[in-house]
Structure formats: C-alpha cells, structure tokens
Enzyme design. Structure first.
Site, short mmCIF file in Angstrom:
data_model
loop_
_atom_site.label_atom_id
_atom_site.label_comp_id
_atom_site.label_asym_id
_atom_site.label_seq_id
_atom_site.Cartn_x
_atom_site.Cartn_y
_atom_site.Cartn_z
N HIS A 79 0.78 -1.19 -0.16
CA HIS A 79 -0.02 -0.13 -0.01
C HIS A 79 0.78 1.18 -0.12
CE1 HIS A 79 -3.64 2.34 1.24
NE2 HIS A 79 -2.59 3.18 1.87
N GLU A 80 1.91 1.37 0.91
CA GLU A 80 2.64 2.66 1.10
C GLU A 80 3.49 2.66 -0.41
OE1 GLU A 80 2.27 4.80 3.31
OE2 GLU A 80 0.91 3.49 4.31
N HIS B 227 1.35 4.12 -3.00
CA HIS B 227 1.47 5.50 -2.97
C HIS B 227 2.41 6.40 -3.58
CE1 HIS B 227 -2.13 6.44 -0.40
NE2 HIS B 227 -1.67 5.69 0.66
N GLU C 33 -6.15 6.78 -1.28
CA GLU C 33 -6.34 5.42 -0.59
C GLU C 33 -6.90 4.28 -1.37
OE1 GLU C 33 -4.82 4.98 2.20
OE2 GLU C 33 -4.50 7.06 2.55
#
Ligand SMILES: [Zn+2]
Length: 267
Positions: free
Chosen positions: A137-138, A141, A200
């Site tokens: 997820h990070e 981003h 997100e």
C-alpha cells in the site's frame, strides 16, 4: 532552508498542469519534477534515520522480515511496470527498507523507494502477509506519485494568492512541513492535507496487486484492515489510521480489489 531553496528552483521551471498518472490513468496535478522530489525525499529520509532508532540490519527477525517483504514487493513492482511498458516510472529508485523502533502504528514510502516501517504496526499486522499489504500500500502511494500530487495541491491551497516561487522562498518551514505531511511522516500538516479517499483506494488496489505478485495472499487484506479499524477504536486514532480511514465502504472495496489481485497471486 535547503528544501525551500530547492523548491524555488523547481517552481520557477514548473508549468502548472495536469498530467495523466502513468499507473492509474487518472489525471493529476503534479507541480514538482519527480527527480527533484526524490532529491528532497533523500534529504528528509537521511535526517529521519539519524534522528530515530533504526533496528540494525539482520539483528531481529522482524527486521529481516521487513527487508524480505520489501525486496519481494520491489521486484514485483518492477515486473508489473515492465509488463505494462512503464518501467521508467522507477527511474531513480534505489530501494531501502528500514524498521524503526517506535510505538506508532505507521509506515511510509518516500519517492525514490525509501521505506520505513514502525515496530508499533507489527502487533496489528501480526503476520508477514499483512505486513505485505501495508508495505504494498505505501509503495503504491509512492509509485502513483500521490505525495507529489498532495504537495502540489497543498502549495496551491496554501500559497495560492502569491507567486509560488516567492511564497516558497519566504516560507521554507511551511514548505518543508508540506513535504513531510505529503509523505505521511507527520499527520495532516495544518489540517489541509488528508490522504484523499481516491489516493487510499488507488494505493489499496495497486498495493494488493504488487503484494500478490510478490507471493503474498491478497485475501489477508480485509482481515488486516478490520484489525486496523479496531486498533483505532480508542478516543484518538493512531496517526496511521487517521490518514487511512478503515470504514465499511473501504473494506468492501478492499474485498473487491483482493479478488482482482488474486489473478496476480504467485504462491
Ligand atoms: Zn495510504
């Protein structure tokens, strides 16, 4: 100060424009040149490592796990982007994966591939699969340039009336704060930079694809985000949670993305 000076240079040569994000295909406002953002990131990253208790490489099982998950996801990202003919998005990336001994429920990835996981998130992840969900997820981003986009929006909002270059030169502290807030190092600087739902969901979607390609079961994601929601059940949600809302709608989306990511799952 150095950041402020660098930004003046960046902004002097920047043209305000929307570009199509190469990963997601969505149009986004990117005022900052990616190479310069990576340079700025490197300075902040090195400063962070100096000022925080980094767990020495190979010294604990958790540290080894963080490095292993990170390396596997980094390879998956390369494979994914090469397959899409977008390998140049990783230009300038030199991956590093750190575990820092801090109780915060947090993790982040800076442009250029500098990843930090806080020990405080490990009781919530609980296993390697869920750690891969967080790190995927990070990393997503960063690859999708969300920090650059947030910082660009912040610059416009905060310094809107004034010529950007002049504003930045006169407000180096605020500019640096914007950078830190844009990459999740501090939460919501001045309350103007919440992670948007759009960001997100993009990070959830692509993060799960990367994790799945790296050999981690995307089916773990839903349970993990539910644990995060419980972890945030107190009066004041942990920093990571306040920028990563885990409501029912999002969890339903994560379920959908996990199904999509199963197609990429390499056991
Ligand atoms: Zn996020």
């Amino acid at each position: 100060m150095r950041c402020g000076l660098m930004l003046i240079t960046l902004l002097t040569f920047s043209v305000i424009s929307c570009q199509k994000n190469s990963v997601t295909g969505r149009k986004q406002l990117l005022l900052l040149n990616e190479t310069d953002v990576q340079k700025m990131a490197l300075t902040e990253y090195r400063g962070f490592l100096k000022g925080n208790p980094v767990v020495a490489a190979g010294s604990t099982r958790d540290q080894i796990m963080v490095a292993q998950v990170g390396n596997r996801i980094a390879r998956a990202v390369q494979t994914y982007l090469d397959g899409e003919g977008k390998g140049d998005l990783l230009k300038g990336y030199e991956w590093e994966f750190n575990l820092v001994n801090k109780p915060d429920i947090n993790a982040w990835c800076m442009p250029g591939g500098k990843v930090v996981v806080y020990t405080g998130i490990l009781p919530v992840t609980g296993n390697e699969q869920a750690l891969a969900v967080v790190m995927g997820h990070e990393i997503a981003h960063a690859i999708a340039r969300h920090g650059n986009e947030r910082m660009s929006q912040g610059l416009l909002q905060q310094m809107g009336g004034i010529a950007l270059g002049a504003a930045v030169s006169s407000k180096p502290a605020e500019t640096r704060a914007l950078f830190m807030g844009s990459y999740g190092i501090t939460s919501n600087v001045f309350g103007i930079l919440p992670f948007s739902r759009k960001h997100e969901l993009e990070a959830d979607r692509y993060g799960l694809i990367f994790a799945a390609m790296a050999g981690y079961d995307p089916g773990e994601a839903e349970a993990f985000w539910k644990r995060m929601a419980v972890a945030g059940g107190g009066k004041k949600p942990p920093e990571f949670l306040s920028t990563h809302p885990s409501d029912d709608t999002r969890i339903a989306k994560v379920r959908e993305y996990a199904q999509e990511a199963m197609k990429y799952y390499r056991k």
